[in-house]
Design a protein around this motif. Sequence first.
Motif, PDB file in Angstrom:
ATOM      1  N   TYR A  69       0.838  -1.204   0.000  1.00  0.00           N
ATOM      2  CA  TYR A  69       0.000   0.000   0.000  1.00  0.00           C
ATOM      3  C   TYR A  69       0.874   1.255   0.000  1.00  0.00           C
ATOM      4  CZ  TYR A  69      -3.518   3.445   1.144  1.00  0.00           C
ATOM      5  OH  TYR A  69      -4.330   4.542   1.108  1.00  0.00           O
ATOM      6  N   ASN A  70       1.913   1.249   0.808  1.00  0.00           N
ATOM      7  CA  ASN A  70       2.819   2.409   0.837  1.00  0.00           C
ATOM      8  C   ASN A  70       3.501   2.603  -0.515  1.00  0.00           C
ATOM      9  OD1 ASN A  70       2.145   2.928   3.498  1.00  0.00           O
ATOM     10  ND2 ASN A  70       3.901   1.845   4.326  1.00  0.00           N
ATOM     11  N   ASP A  71       3.875   1.502  -1.161  1.00  0.00           N
ATOM     12  CA  ASP A  71       4.457   1.585  -2.504  1.00  0.00           C
ATOM     13  C   ASP A  71       3.462   2.224  -3.476  1.00  0.00           C
ATOM     14  OD1 ASP A  71       6.752   0.248  -1.609  1.00  0.00           O
ATOM     15  OD2 ASP A  71       6.153  -1.684  -2.474  1.00  0.00           O
ATOM     16  N   ALA A  72       2.213   1.762  -3.441  1.00  0.00           N
ATOM     17  CA  ALA A  72       1.183   2.292  -4.347  1.00  0.00           C
ATOM     18  C   ALA A  72       0.978   3.790  -4.116  1.00  0.00           C
ATOM     19  CB  ALA A  72      -0.129   1.527  -4.157  1.00  0.00           C
ATOM     20  N   GLN A  73       0.951   4.195  -2.871  1.00  0.00           N
ATOM     21  CA  GLN A  73       0.796   5.619  -2.541  1.00  0.00           C
ATOM     22  C   GLN A  73       1.980   6.426  -3.066  1.00  0.00           C
ATOM     23  OE1 GLN A  73      -2.500   5.630  -1.823  1.00  0.00           O
ATOM     24  NE2 GLN A  73      -2.050   7.153  -0.277  1.00  0.00           N
ATOM     25  N   SER A  74       3.174   5.912  -2.871  1.00  0.00           N
ATOM     26  CA  SER A  74       4.388   6.589  -3.315  1.00  0.00           C
ATOM     27  C   SER A  74       4.401   6.737  -4.838  1.00  0.00           C
ATOM     28  CB  SER A  74       5.613   5.813  -2.839  1.00  0.00           C
ATOM     29  OG  SER A  74       6.796   6.409  -3.292  1.00  0.00           O
ATOM     30  N   ILE A  75       3.999   5.704  -5.538  1.00  0.00           N
ATOM     31  CA  ILE A  75       3.966   5.739  -7.005  1.00  0.00           C
ATOM     32  C   ILE A  75       2.962   6.773  -7.482  1.00  0.00           C
ATOM     33  CG2 ILE A  75       3.293   4.382  -9.045  1.00  0.00           C
ATOM     34  CD1 ILE A  75       4.623   1.952  -7.522  1.00  0.00           C
ATOM     35  N   GLN A  76       1.782   6.787  -6.890  1.00  0.00           N
ATOM     36  CA  GLN A  76       0.772   7.780  -7.286  1.00  0.00           C
ATOM     37  C   GLN A  76       1.282   9.193  -7.024  1.00  0.00           C
ATOM     38  OE1 GLN A  76      -1.629   9.839  -5.222  1.00  0.00           O
ATOM     39  NE2 GLN A  76      -2.371  10.636  -7.159  1.00  0.00           N
ATOM     40  N   GLN A  77       1.931   9.398  -5.896  1.00  0.00           N
ATOM     41  CA  GLN A  77       2.459  10.726  -5.577  1.00  0.00           C
ATOM     42  C   GLN A  77       3.571  11.137  -6.538  1.00  0.00           C
ATOM     43  OE1 GLN A  77       3.483  10.240  -1.451  1.00  0.00           O
ATOM     44  NE2 GLN A  77       1.361  10.392  -0.764  1.00  0.00           N
ATOM     45  N   GLN A  78       4.447  10.202  -6.901  1.00  0.00           N
ATOM     46  CA  GLN A  78       5.525  10.544  -7.833  1.00  0.00           C
ATOM     47  C   GLN A  78       4.991  10.863  -9.225  1.00  0.00           C
ATOM     48  OE1 GLN A  78       9.024   7.973  -7.855  1.00  0.00           O
ATOM     49  NE2 GLN A  78       8.811   7.617  -5.653  1.00  0.00           N
ATOM     50  N   LEU A  79       3.888  10.260  -9.607  1.00  0.00           N
ATOM     51  CA  LEU A  79       3.288  10.561 -10.910  1.00  0.00           C
ATOM     52  C   LEU A  79       2.548  11.905 -10.870  1.00  0.00           C
ATOM     53  CD1 LEU A  79       2.139   7.016 -11.975  1.00  0.00           C
ATOM     54  CD2 LEU A  79       4.005   8.376 -12.958  1.00  0.00           C
ATOM     55  N   ASN A  80       2.236  12.355  -9.659  1.00  0.00           N
ATOM     56  CA  ASN A  80       1.723  13.699  -9.426  1.00  0.00           C
ATOM     57  C   ASN A  80       0.452  14.017 -10.225  1.00  0.00           C
ATOM     58  OD1 ASN A  80       1.845  16.154  -8.065  1.00  0.00           O
ATOM     59  ND2 ASN A  80       2.937  17.132  -9.746  1.00  0.00           N
ATOM     60  N   PHE A  81      -0.497  13.099 -10.231  1.00  0.00           N
ATOM     61  CA  PHE A  81      -1.776  13.414 -10.859  1.00  0.00           C
ATOM     62  C   PHE A  81      -2.833  13.584  -9.787  1.00  0.00           C
ATOM     63  CE2 PHE A  81      -1.550   8.703 -11.147  1.00  0.00           C
ATOM     64  CZ  PHE A  81      -2.684   8.352 -10.441  1.00  0.00           C
ATOM     65  N   SER A  82      -3.815  14.353 -10.099  1.00  0.00           N
ATOM     66  CA  SER A  82      -4.887  14.637  -9.153  1.00  0.00           C
ATOM     67  C   SER A  82      -6.028  13.641  -9.360  1.00  0.00           C
ATOM     68  CB  SER A  82      -5.405  16.055  -9.367  1.00  0.00           C
ATOM     69  OG  SER A  82      -6.566  16.268  -8.585  1.00  0.00           O
ATOM     70  N   THR A  83      -6.615  13.220  -8.249  1.00  0.00           N
ATOM     71  CA  THR A  83      -7.786  12.341  -8.321  1.00  0.00           C
ATOM     72  C   THR A  83      -9.069  13.124  -8.053  1.00  0.00           C
ATOM     73  OG1 THR A  83      -7.572  11.746  -5.991  1.00  0.00           O
ATOM     74  CG2 THR A  83      -6.450  10.320  -7.593  1.00  0.00           C
ATOM     75  N   SER A  84      -8.952  14.437  -7.965  1.00  0.00           N
ATOM     76  CA  SER A  84     -10.100  15.287  -7.676  1.00  0.00           C
ATOM     77  C   SER A  84     -11.067  15.306  -8.844  1.00  0.00           C
ATOM     78  CB  SER A  84      -9.616  16.716  -7.389  1.00  0.00           C
ATOM     79  OG  SER A  84     -10.716  17.570  -7.233  1.00  0.00           O
ATOM     80  N   LYS A  85     -12.343  15.230  -8.547  1.00  0.00           N
ATOM     81  CA  LYS A  85     -13.371  15.268  -9.602  1.00  0.00           C
ATOM     82  C   LYS A  85     -13.667  16.704 -10.041  1.00  0.00           C
ATOM     83  CE  LYS A  85     -15.708  10.937  -8.788  1.00  0.00           C
ATOM     84  NZ  LYS A  85     -16.970  10.246  -8.510  1.00  0.00           N
ATOM     85  N   ASN A  86     -13.129  17.666  -9.366  1.00  0.00           N
ATOM     86  CA  ASN A  86     -13.384  19.076  -9.728  1.00  0.00           C
ATOM     87  C   ASN A  86     -12.595  19.503 -10.930  1.00  0.00           C
ATOM     88  OD1 ASN A  86     -15.063  19.218  -7.551  1.00  0.00           O
ATOM     89  ND2 ASN A  86     -13.465  19.944  -6.178  1.00  0.00           N
TER      90      ASN A  86
END
Length: 152
Positions: free
Chosen positions: A135-152
């Motif tokens: 889970y920590n790896d997945a979080q780190s990867i998402q953060q390094q890719l720096n994309f937003s998951t916001s629906k706005n």
Amino acid sequence: MKVSNIHKISLASVLLATPLCIFPLRILAQTPNPKQPAVIINSGSTNTCKYIIHVLPSGKATYTVCDKKGAGEIKVSTATKFFNDISVAKPLSKLPYKACAKSASFGTSTQVRYQWQTSPDISCPSNDLRVTTLYNDAQSIQQQLNFSTSKN
């Protein structure tokens, strides 16, 4: 019946060589295929978009978030750690799952898929270090890719 010295030497050679033959195969089986991605799947929630990330051992990644495609790179050390952690956690489908309470607005689930195996939801707190590490790896990867998951 007495075993001759030549037979003893032959038998000893076979017994000593067997682990040497098997060991490289085991390493080869654990070496990630450079063309086969590991996949991180996040369900999204009422307030966030779902996303899917395909990560290669080289650190190259593609993702889909809010139905938009993107590409990027993560640190090679992060990718290497992720694939090593997947190897330690195999079989992914046998990882322990412990349900947890999640907010209807912000609660998500996260899974890892690799080589025809899919983990259970790894986003709930776990006593199993393999689950927490993935889970920590997945979080780190998402953060390094720096994309937003916001629906706005």
